[in-house]
Design a protein around this motif. Structure first.
Motif, PDB file in Angstrom:
ATOM      1  N   UNK A  43      31.186 -20.964   0.975  1.00  0.00           N
ATOM      2  CA  UNK A  43      32.987 -20.296   0.433  1.00  0.00           C
ATOM      3  C   UNK A  43      34.078 -20.376   0.914  1.00  0.00           C
ATOM      4  N   UNK A  44      34.991 -20.445   1.001  1.00  0.00           N
ATOM      5  CA  UNK A  44      36.416 -19.816   1.880  1.00  0.00           C
ATOM      6  C   UNK A  44      36.348 -18.072   2.191  1.00  0.00           C
ATOM      7  N   UNK A  45      36.990 -18.060   3.173  1.00  0.00           N
ATOM      8  CA  UNK A  45      37.125 -16.462   2.998  1.00  0.00           C
ATOM      9  C   UNK A  45      37.886 -15.385   1.757  1.00  0.00           C
ATOM     10  N   UNK A  46      37.775 -14.358   1.787  1.00  0.00           N
ATOM     11  CA  UNK A  46      37.735 -13.638   0.304  1.00  0.00           C
ATOM     12  C   UNK A  46      39.749 -13.708   0.580  1.00  0.00           C
ATOM     13  N   UNK A  47      40.424 -14.255   0.936  1.00  0.00           N
ATOM     14  CA  UNK A  47      42.141 -14.820   1.243  1.00  0.00           C
ATOM     15  C   UNK A  47      42.203 -15.278   0.511  1.00  0.00           C
ATOM     16  N   UNK A  48      41.829 -16.722   0.199  1.00  0.00           N
ATOM     17  CA  UNK A  48      42.169 -17.625  -0.212  1.00  0.00           C
ATOM     18  C   UNK A  48      41.922 -17.191  -2.457  1.00  0.00           C
ATOM     19  N   UNK A  49      40.737 -16.802  -2.506  1.00  0.00           N
ATOM     20  CA  UNK A  49      40.849 -16.000  -3.764  1.00  0.00           C
ATOM     21  C   UNK A  49      41.686 -15.085  -4.213  1.00  0.00           C
ATOM     22  N   UNK A  50      42.398 -14.565  -3.835  1.00  0.00           N
ATOM     23  CA  UNK A  50      43.552 -13.534  -3.624  1.00  0.00           C
ATOM     24  C   UNK A  50      44.993 -13.989  -4.011  1.00  0.00           C
ATOM     25  N   UNK A  51      44.700 -15.558  -3.479  1.00  0.00           N
ATOM     26  CA  UNK A  51      45.848 -16.410  -3.870  1.00  0.00           C
ATOM     27  C   UNK A  51      45.291 -17.105  -4.606  1.00  0.00           C
ATOM     28  N   UNK A  52      44.023 -17.637  -5.082  1.00  0.00           N
ATOM     29  CA  UNK A  52      44.053 -18.846  -5.713  1.00  0.00           C
ATOM     30  C   UNK A  52      43.935 -18.510  -7.516  1.00  0.00           C
ATOM     31  N   UNK A  53      43.538 -17.421  -7.815  1.00  0.00           N
ATOM     32  CA  UNK A  53      44.048 -17.044  -9.445  1.00  0.00           C
ATOM     33  C   UNK A  53      45.105 -16.841  -9.890  1.00  0.00           C
ATOM     34  N   UNK A  54      46.004 -17.071  -9.055  1.00  0.00           N
ATOM     35  CA  UNK A  54      47.648 -17.662  -9.463  1.00  0.00           C
ATOM     36  C   UNK A  54      47.788 -18.287  -9.479  1.00  0.00           C
ATOM     37  N   UNK A  55      47.427 -18.999  -7.930  1.00  0.00           N
ATOM     38  CA  UNK A  55      48.237 -19.982  -7.860  1.00  0.00           C
ATOM     39  C   UNK A  55      47.714 -20.946  -9.386  1.00  0.00           C
ATOM     40  N   UNK A  56      46.191 -21.155  -8.917  1.00  0.00           N
ATOM     41  CA  UNK A  56      45.128 -21.586 -10.622  1.00  0.00           C
ATOM     42  C   UNK A  56      46.513 -22.046 -11.725  1.00  0.00           C
ATOM     43  N   UNK A  57      46.891 -20.479 -11.955  1.00  0.00           N
ATOM     44  CA  UNK A  57      47.258 -19.979 -13.685  1.00  0.00           C
ATOM     45  C   UNK A  57      49.198 -20.698 -13.258  1.00  0.00           C
ATOM     46  N   UNK A  58      49.118 -20.696 -11.844  1.00  0.00           N
ATOM     47  CA  UNK A  58      50.886 -21.297 -11.739  1.00  0.00           C
ATOM     48  C   UNK A  58      51.058 -23.047 -11.548  1.00  0.00           C
ATOM     49  N   UNK A  59      49.620 -23.312 -11.147  1.00  0.00           N
ATOM     50  CA  UNK A  59      49.819 -24.651 -11.255  1.00  0.00           C
ATOM     51  C   UNK A  59      48.792 -25.191 -12.566  1.00  0.00           C
ATOM     52  N   UNK A  60      48.591 -24.886 -13.332  1.00  0.00           N
ATOM     53  CA  UNK A  60      47.643 -25.303 -15.106  1.00  0.00           C
ATOM     54  C   UNK A  60      49.299 -25.056 -15.811  1.00  0.00           C
ATOM     55  N   UNK A  61      49.901 -23.705 -16.263  1.00  0.00           N
ATOM     56  CA  UNK A  61      50.671 -23.037 -17.375  1.00  0.00           C
ATOM     57  C   UNK A  61      52.152 -23.926 -16.669  1.00  0.00           C
ATOM     58  N   UNK A  62      52.308 -23.563 -15.490  1.00  0.00           N
ATOM     59  CA  UNK A  62      53.528 -23.534 -15.417  1.00  0.00           C
ATOM     60  C   UNK A  62      54.249 -24.848 -14.565  1.00  0.00           C
ATOM     61  N   UNK A  63      53.622 -25.681 -13.494  1.00  0.00           N
ATOM     62  CA  UNK A  63      53.521 -26.573 -12.867  1.00  0.00           C
ATOM     63  C   UNK A  63      53.390 -28.438 -14.070  1.00  0.00           C
ATOM     64  N   UNK A  64      52.394 -28.112 -14.807  1.00  0.00           N
ATOM     65  CA  UNK A  64      51.409 -28.679 -15.142  1.00  0.00           C
ATOM     66  C   UNK A  64      51.915 -29.288 -16.044  1.00  0.00           C
ATOM     67  N   UNK A  65      51.884 -28.059 -16.943  1.00  0.00           N
ATOM     68  CA  UNK A  65      52.036 -27.897 -18.811  1.00  0.00           C
ATOM     69  C   UNK A  65      53.371 -27.537 -19.069  1.00  0.00           C
ATOM     70  N   UNK A  66      54.197 -27.441 -18.345  1.00  0.00           N
ATOM     71  CA  UNK A  66      55.921 -27.386 -19.092  1.00  0.00           C
ATOM     72  C   UNK A  66      56.693 -27.331 -17.770  1.00  0.00           C
ATOM     73  N   UNK A  67      56.128 -28.139 -16.833  1.00  0.00           N
ATOM     74  CA  UNK A  67      56.915 -28.805 -15.392  1.00  0.00           C
ATOM     75  C   UNK A  67      57.758 -27.576 -15.051  1.00  0.00           C
TER      76      UNK A  67
END
Ligand SMILES: [Fe+2]
Length: 407
Positions: A43-67
């Motif tokens: 698995x990734x280093x823990x620093x990845x997960x610190x950013x991943x949770x928010x990046x996922x929300x951003x990518x799904x909600x802001x970038x993909x769903x709402x452009x």
């Protein structure tokens, strides 16, 4: 917005806040030096997960769903995807390849502010996906943190288990009947939970309890390799708990890989249950109707099982009798996922989520097995009947055990 819609929105906002709190509390358990560690080589280093949770929300909600245009495209991409290489094939990146904790925390703060502004306008399904994604990571982060050295974590000492009397290895007769797998259209579920369908299950017998450490110890004494969660010290087996080592809790479920579970079952002349057999034992009744939870219709609470973050480690297999199924089978939900003999694959009518292609499809590769039930670190919302989890058969870090079946 109607009064009902606004109530639902309010509930989603509250759930997202609670999910954020649960992952924030996890990161608070780490000493600062631990954030660049890689406690599980695959698995990734823990620093990845610190950013991943928010990046996922951003990518799904802001970038993909709402452009919405990105304020940090580099981090959106860097923290987008986790990894699942075959066991033994670790990633090669170095701590210096990753940004500083302060930069990641600044990104996270900005994402949360923007998501809170936008959430009302995003499709409820996508917000639900973001919430459950975060809660799934609240569990898989616990697997990662479990494998950190104890001096890298700040946490309570684990309760010592009293050495209990041995567990009755009773087998329970499950009469032939139907099992409904999957989620009804119109309710929330991940793509692999659709479509709902019913299968006939011939009669079989299943263990009343999950196999315990004490039972597995006999297998180890007969020559099997010890599970990942055990360590030997001066001829004694100890349990590697989340925050400390303890004497092996003999009456707690053993956590093992799928391969180890299947070998134990073979050694006993038995087998692992299929996904449909698990459903029949957990949710079936003699009358033919099916239950949403093994214990009936009541919502999951701590009296029914060890789940929803109340404990870090497993409790004894006889500790939650109020969670028994209609047939008297114990702890089918909670206290450790259960491996099934079913390879992870699509249900009839499967369609991948267009907004998250590959979430399930990438794992329909005959190299992952379905797990059912839930662990001490599984959030209550994912204890629904249709929820499916899956891992590689030799991945040893999961809070997963098993029980055996006979024809
Ligand atoms: Fe993820």
């Amino acid at each position: 917005m109607s009064a009902t819609a606004s109530l639902l929105r309010g509930a989603l906002a509250e759930r997202m806040e609670a999910a954020r709190k649960s992952t924030d509390q996890l990161f608070d358990l780490l000493k600062p030096s631990a954030i660049y560690s890689r406690p599980i080589p695959e698995r990734h280093r823990l620093i990845f997960y610190l950013g991943h949770l928010e990046a996922f929300d951003w990518n799904q909600i802001a970038r993909n769903a709402l452009e919405v245009p990105s304020f940090h495209p580099l981090f959106d991409k860097l923290f987008e995807f986790g990894i699942d290489p075959p066991v033994g094939r670790a990633a090669q990146d170095q701590p210096s390849d990753w940004p500083s904790t302060a930069e990641v925390l600044a990104y996270n703060r900005r994402v949360r502010e923007k998501i809170d502004e936008l959430r009302e306008t995003a499709p409820a399904q996508i917000v639900n996906v973001a919430i459950e994604h975060r809660l799934m990571h609240a569990e898989t982060l616990a697997y990662l943190f479990h494998n950190l050295p104890y001096d890298q974590k700040l946490g309570p000492a684990m309760t010592q288990h009293e050495p209990g009397s041995s567990i009755d290895p009773a087998m329970i007769e499950i009469p032939a009947g139907k099992a409904t797998l999957g989620q009804r259209v119109g309710k929330f579920g991940w793509d692999n939970e659709f479509s709902e369908h019913t299968v006939s299950v011939p009669g079989f017998q299943i263990g009343k309890h999950k196999i315990t450490n004490g039972q597995y110890l006999d297998f180890v004494r007969a020559g099997a390799a010890p599970p990942h969660f055990w360590i030997e010290r001066q001829g004694e087996w100890l349990y590697k708990g989340m925050f400390s080592k303890t004497a092996l809790p003999l009456n707690a479920p053993v956590y093992v890989t799928h391969q180890e579970a299947a070998s134990y079952a073979r050694w006993k002349g038995a087998a692992l249950p299929s996904e449909a057999q698990f459903h029949r034992a957990a949710y079936g009744t003699t009358g033919g109707e099916e239950r949403p939870y093994p214990w009936g219709v009541a919502q999951p609470d701590a009296s029914r099982g060890n789940f929803d973050f109340h404990h870090w480690d497993p409790t004894d297999v006889e500790s939650t009798p109020a969670g028994d199924s209609a047939f008297g089978v114990s702890q089918l939900v909670g206290n450790g996922w259960e491996w099934t003999s079913t390879q992870f694959g699509p249900f009839p009518g499967f369609l991948e989520f267009p907004f998250y292609p590959g979430y399930s499809q990438n794992f329909f590769d005959e190299e992952h097995y379905v797990m059912k039930g839930g662990s001490p670190r599984t959030a209550a919302c994912m204890l629904r009947r249709s929820f499916r989890n899956w891992f590689r058969p030799n991945y040893p870090y999961v809070y997963a055990g098993f029980r055996i079946t006979e024809d």
